[in-house]
Design a protein around this motif. Structure first.
Motif, PDB file in Angstrom:
ATOM      1  N   SER A   1       0.789  -1.231   0.000  1.00 16.42           N
ATOM      2  CA  SER A   1       0.000   0.000   0.000  1.00 16.42           C
ATOM      3  C   SER A   1       0.820   1.279   0.000  1.00 16.42           C
ATOM      4  O   SER A   1       0.281   2.351  -0.263  1.00 16.42           O
ATOM      5  CB  SER A   1      -0.943   0.021   1.209  1.00 16.42           C
ATOM      6  OG  SER A   1      -0.209   0.014   2.422  1.00 16.42           O
ATOM      7  N   ASN A   2       2.131   1.217   0.291  1.00 19.95           N
ATOM      8  CA  ASN A   2       2.868   2.477   0.447  1.00 19.95           C
ATOM      9  C   ASN A   2       3.919   2.715  -0.633  1.00 19.95           C
ATOM     10  O   ASN A   2       4.817   3.533  -0.460  1.00 19.95           O
ATOM     11  CB  ASN A   2       3.497   2.581   1.839  1.00 19.95           C
ATOM     12  CG  ASN A   2       4.620   1.586   2.070  1.00 19.95           C
ATOM     13  OD1 ASN A   2       4.551   0.444   1.630  1.00 19.95           O
ATOM     14  ND2 ASN A   2       5.653   2.020   2.767  1.00 19.95           N
ATOM     15  N   LEU A   3       3.810   2.030  -1.768  1.00 21.47           N
ATOM     16  CA  LEU A   3       4.629   2.334  -2.940  1.00 21.47           C
ATOM     17  C   LEU A   3       3.683   2.799  -4.042  1.00 21.47           C
ATOM     18  O   LEU A   3       2.729   2.094  -4.376  1.00 21.47           O
ATOM     19  CB  LEU A   3       5.425   1.109  -3.388  1.00 21.47           C
ATOM     20  CG  LEU A   3       6.536   1.392  -4.409  1.00 21.47           C
ATOM     21  CD1 LEU A   3       7.675   2.155  -3.767  1.00 21.47           C
ATOM     22  CD2 LEU A   3       7.049   0.089  -5.016  1.00 21.47           C
ATOM     23  N   ARG A   4       3.965   3.980  -4.615  1.00 20.09           N
ATOM     24  CA  ARG A   4       3.018   4.580  -5.541  1.00 20.09           C
ATOM     25  C   ARG A   4       3.721   5.117  -6.787  1.00 20.09           C
ATOM     26  O   ARG A   4       4.921   5.376  -6.786  1.00 20.09           O
ATOM     27  CB  ARG A   4       2.280   5.749  -4.868  1.00 20.09           C
ATOM     28  CG  ARG A   4       1.598   5.417  -3.548  1.00 20.09           C
ATOM     29  CD  ARG A   4       0.407   4.501  -3.717  1.00 20.09           C
ATOM     30  NE  ARG A   4      -0.210   4.133  -2.458  1.00 20.09           N
ATOM     31  CZ  ARG A   4      -1.167   4.826  -1.844  1.00 20.09           C
ATOM     32  NH1 ARG A   4      -1.620   5.952  -2.390  1.00 20.09           N
ATOM     33  NH2 ARG A   4      -1.668   4.410  -0.702  1.00 20.09           N
ATOM     34  N   GLU A   5       2.920   5.290  -7.833  1.00 19.67           N
ATOM     35  CA  GLU A   5       3.378   5.986  -9.037  1.00 19.67           C
ATOM     36  C   GLU A   5       3.402   7.488  -8.744  1.00 19.67           C
ATOM     37  O   GLU A   5       2.403   8.046  -8.279  1.00 19.67           O
ATOM     38  CB  GLU A   5       2.429   5.700 -10.206  1.00 19.67           C
ATOM     39  CG  GLU A   5       2.469   4.275 -10.712  1.00 19.67           C
ATOM     40  CD  GLU A   5       3.698   3.989 -11.564  1.00 19.67           C
ATOM     41  OE1 GLU A   5       4.493   4.927 -11.789  1.00 19.67           O
ATOM     42  OE2 GLU A   5       3.842   2.834 -12.009  1.00 19.67           O
ATOM     43  N   PRO A   6       4.527   8.165  -8.981  1.00 18.88           N
ATOM     44  CA  PRO A   6       4.618   9.587  -8.618  1.00 18.88           C
ATOM     45  C   PRO A   6       3.593  10.466  -9.336  1.00 18.88           C
ATOM     46  O   PRO A   6       3.036  11.389  -8.735  1.00 18.88           O
ATOM     47  CB  PRO A   6       6.045   9.968  -9.031  1.00 18.88           C
ATOM     48  CG  PRO A   6       6.791   8.685  -9.087  1.00 18.88           C
ATOM     49  CD  PRO A   6       5.803   7.645  -9.497  1.00 18.88           C
ATOM     50  N   GLU A   7       3.323  10.166 -10.603  1.00 19.86           N
ATOM     51  CA  GLU A   7       2.436  11.041 -11.387  1.00 19.86           C
ATOM     52  C   GLU A   7       0.976  10.913 -10.968  1.00 19.86           C
ATOM     53  O   GLU A   7       0.232  11.893 -10.949  1.00 19.86           O
ATOM     54  CB  GLU A   7       2.560  10.721 -12.881  1.00 19.86           C
ATOM     55  CG  GLU A   7       3.942  10.978 -13.473  1.00 19.86           C
ATOM     56  CD  GLU A   7       4.926   9.845 -13.194  1.00 19.86           C
ATOM     57  OE1 GLU A   7       4.487   8.782 -12.692  1.00 19.86           O
ATOM     58  OE2 GLU A   7       6.127  10.024 -13.461  1.00 19.86           O
ATOM     59  N   THR A   8       0.558   9.712 -10.611  1.00 18.00           N
ATOM     60  CA  THR A   8      -0.865   9.466 -10.351  1.00 18.00           C
ATOM     61  C   THR A   8      -1.186   9.140  -8.897  1.00 18.00           C
ATOM     62  O   THR A   8      -2.353   9.211  -8.497  1.00 18.00           O
ATOM     63  CB  THR A   8      -1.352   8.288 -11.216  1.00 18.00           C
ATOM     64  OG1 THR A   8      -0.655   7.092 -10.809  1.00 18.00           O
ATOM     65  CG2 THR A   8      -1.087   8.555 -12.698  1.00 18.00           C
ATOM     66  N   GLY A   9      -0.173   8.750  -8.122  1.00 15.67           N
ATOM     67  CA  GLY A   9      -0.430   8.318  -6.757  1.00 15.67           C
ATOM     68  C   GLY A   9      -1.038   6.938  -6.661  1.00 15.67           C
ATOM     69  O   GLY A   9      -1.460   6.514  -5.581  1.00 15.67           O
ATOM     70  N   GLU A  10      -1.070   6.208  -7.784  1.00 18.22           N
ATOM     71  CA  GLU A  10      -1.708   4.897  -7.796  1.00 18.22           C
ATOM     72  C   GLU A  10      -0.739   3.786  -7.392  1.00 18.22           C
ATOM     73  O   GLU A  10       0.478   3.899  -7.555  1.00 18.22           O
ATOM     74  CB  GLU A  10      -2.268   4.603  -9.196  1.00 18.22           C
ATOM     75  CG  GLU A  10      -3.403   5.526  -9.605  1.00 18.22           C
ATOM     76  CD  GLU A  10      -3.935   5.202 -10.990  1.00 18.22           C
ATOM     77  OE1 GLU A  10      -3.324   4.354 -11.668  1.00 18.22           O
ATOM     78  OE2 GLU A  10      -4.961   5.804 -11.389  1.00 18.22           O
ATOM     79  N   ILE A  11      -1.309   2.706  -6.889  1.00 19.96           N
ATOM     80  CA  ILE A  11      -0.551   1.485  -6.600  1.00 19.96           C
ATOM     81  C   ILE A  11      -0.027   0.925  -7.919  1.00 19.96           C
ATOM     82  O   ILE A  11      -0.717   0.981  -8.940  1.00 19.96           O
ATOM     83  CB  ILE A  11      -1.476   0.454  -5.916  1.00 19.96           C
ATOM     84  CG1 ILE A  11      -2.018   1.026  -4.604  1.00 19.96           C
ATOM     85  CG2 ILE A  11      -0.758  -0.860  -5.669  1.00 19.96           C
ATOM     86  CD1 ILE A  11      -0.986   1.287  -3.553  1.00 19.96           C
ATOM     87  N   PRO A  12       1.186   0.356  -7.963  1.00 13.44           N
ATOM     88  CA  PRO A  12       1.660  -0.240  -9.212  1.00 13.44           C
ATOM     89  C   PRO A  12       0.740  -1.353  -9.703  1.00 13.44           C
ATOM     90  O   PRO A  12       0.045  -2.002  -8.893  1.00 13.44           O
ATOM     91  CB  PRO A  12       3.052  -0.777  -8.849  1.00 13.44           C
ATOM     92  CG  PRO A  12       3.153  -0.713  -7.383  1.00 13.44           C
ATOM     93  CD  PRO A  12       2.176   0.295  -6.888  1.00 13.44           C
TER      94      PRO A  12
END
Length: 477
Positions: A108-119
């Motif tokens: 839950s705490n790793l995200r795509e920088p542009e969207t904030g979404e989970i990989p």
């Protein structure tokens, strides 16, 4: 009809590609599942990260995909990532790691920088259902934020995310299980601060909690390292009240179980194929690089010079204990470099004042540092060893407690107030006990994703760097 059921959770952590354990672990998981399900009980099998480690030949040759296949063949249902999955692979490699996974990756705490979404290869949580019983599975990994940013990820602090998830999910499930690759101390803090987590299955710090640890209403468990133990949690769950009424932890020895023949055969094939892939020649070395951990040697000097050249710093520093094998003159293969430098360690650069650099060097030449046994922080060797340097010369007293007489940078006396960019290895930035003055520096930059052996693969062909490494940087006086 009773409203109480029994859930068994079998868990592993920090295997670090110690594949020799996996045939036994696979047999254990399958035997226990068969027995308990035959008794009408429920089973979950989970891994808490750092299953892969690029020191292993099959992992290195497949960028971890061999590990995914082993998890598949062993019957795992859920997994999360550790820093070895997250930080020793490029973003593209991590995005491909779980393409063939038969298990669910939770994070839950790793995200795509542009969207904030989970990989796309993970879910932020999972709900596992056993008939009417529902178990929420959450997962977080250690947020090495600057390093993850350079790889193209946002690694977020886990507490606020978990507070929100537990608050939202707890009223609708019968149990909450957290897969945590944060380390023991942070697991204790989460158990104290967040109400509603029934079990924290931990990793990262390699603690062995043979019977778990109860912190408030939360049971914490962790199984050590390298697959030497498999954790077993037994939960009694009352579906009517949506509560865990009893929780117990133990560890099992996988060597008590015969090897799974299918997993053993698969691993033998992976090792053969990995060796074939890794015998690719990456450089021609014109001289022998011999190994010495106790005094200055051209090989350690070359390592320091390579890091300095790679990062374009003023000074390079690398301890000789990073080098585990010698390199003879002639063709150098990926396999030789893997065996010489198996560590998932990257170059980094920090700005130090001359005064700070002098303190670092004073500490580095002391016998207690040279002979210090090191563990963790990516280091796969034995002792720290003598500090190889480049761009700098040191005159020091030859006494049991060596004292530096003079340091020169690029031929000029060290200026205490001047700022110098110092290239070194990232393990020093994660452990203040080694060379604390490095952590007092400024503008720390990690050079990712290349690990040290990949830097050497690029510099071994540089004849100027190779030849200059045979010029001593230290003088005893």
């Amino acid at each position: 009809m009773t409203s109480t059921c029994t859930l068994h959770i079998l868990h592993t952590n920090d295997l670090h590609s110690h594949f020799e354990q996996m045939p036994h672990i696979a047999a254990l998981l399958k035997e226990k599942r068969s027995r308990w399900e035959a008794q009408g009980e429920h089973v979950l099998t989970v891994d808490i990260g750092d299953h892969l480690d690029r020191m292993s030949e099959p992992t290195e040759a497949t960028w971890g995909k061999a590990n995914t296949q082993i998890l598949n063949r062993s019957g795992y249902q859920y997994a999360t990532i550790g820093n070895n999955e997250g930080l020793t692979l490029t973003k593209a490699q991590l995005n491909q790691l779980y393409q063939q996974a038969d298990f669910t990756v939770v994070l839950s705490n790793l995200r795509e920088p542009e969207t904030g979404e989970i990989p796309p290869w993970a879910v932020s949580y999972a709900i596992h259902r056993f008939g009417d019983v529902q178990v929420a599975i959450l997962a977080v990994t250690a947020p090495f934020t600057p390093a993850y940013q350079q790889l193209g990820w946002d690694a977020l602090a886990p507490r606020a995310i978990l507070l929100e998830q537990v608050s939202a999910l707890r009223p609708h499930v019968d149990a909450v299980v957290l897969l945590s690759h944060l380390g023991y101390q942070l697991d204790v803090e989460l158990a104290e601060q967040i109400e509603g987590i029934d079990v924290i299955l931990g990793a990262h710090t390699h603690h062995l909690l043979e019977h778990g640890q109860q912190v408030g209403s939360t049971l914490i468990a962790q199984t050590g390292k390298f697959g030497q133990r498999v954790g077993h949690i037994t939960l009694s769950i009352d579906h009517q009240s949506s509560k865990v009424t009893a929780a117990d932890a133990e560890v099992l020895d996988p060597l008590d179980y015969p090897e799974d023949s299918g997993v053993r055969a698969f691993l033998a094939q992976e090792f053969r194929q990995a060796e074939e892939l890794l015998i690719t020649t990456v450089a021609q070395l014109p001289v022998d690089f011999q190994l010495d951990w106790e005094k200055e040697s051209p090989f350690a000097t070359f390592l320091a010079a390579s890091i300095r050249d790679w990062t374009k710093a003023d000074v390079g520093m690398a301890n000789s204990g990073l080098l585990l094998t010698e390199l003879p003159a002639g063709p150098v293969t990926k396999l030789e470099l893997l065996r010489c430098l198996p560590h998932p360690i990257n170059p980094c650069v920090v700005t130090l004042t001359g005064a700070q650099l002098a303190k670092v060097m004073e500490r580095a030449i002391q016998p207690e540092f040279v002979h210090k046994e090191l563990r963790g922080f990516g280091f796969r060797g034995k002792v720290a060893g003598w500090m190889g340097i480049d761009g700098m010369t040191v005159e020091y007293g030859d006494t049991p407690d060596s004292t530096i007489k003079q340091i020169k940078i690029d031929g000029h006396p060290l200026e205490p107030a001047r700022a110098y960019r110092v290239a070194t290895v990232d393990m020093f930035m994660y452990n203040r006990r080694l060379l604390p003055e490095l952590l007092d520096g400024k503008d720390i930059r990690f050079f990712l994703p290349e690990v040290l052996r990949e830097v050497l693969a690029a510099t071994l062909g540089n004849e100027a760097i190779v030849q200059s490494s045979f010029t001593p940087r230290y003088t005893r006086c």
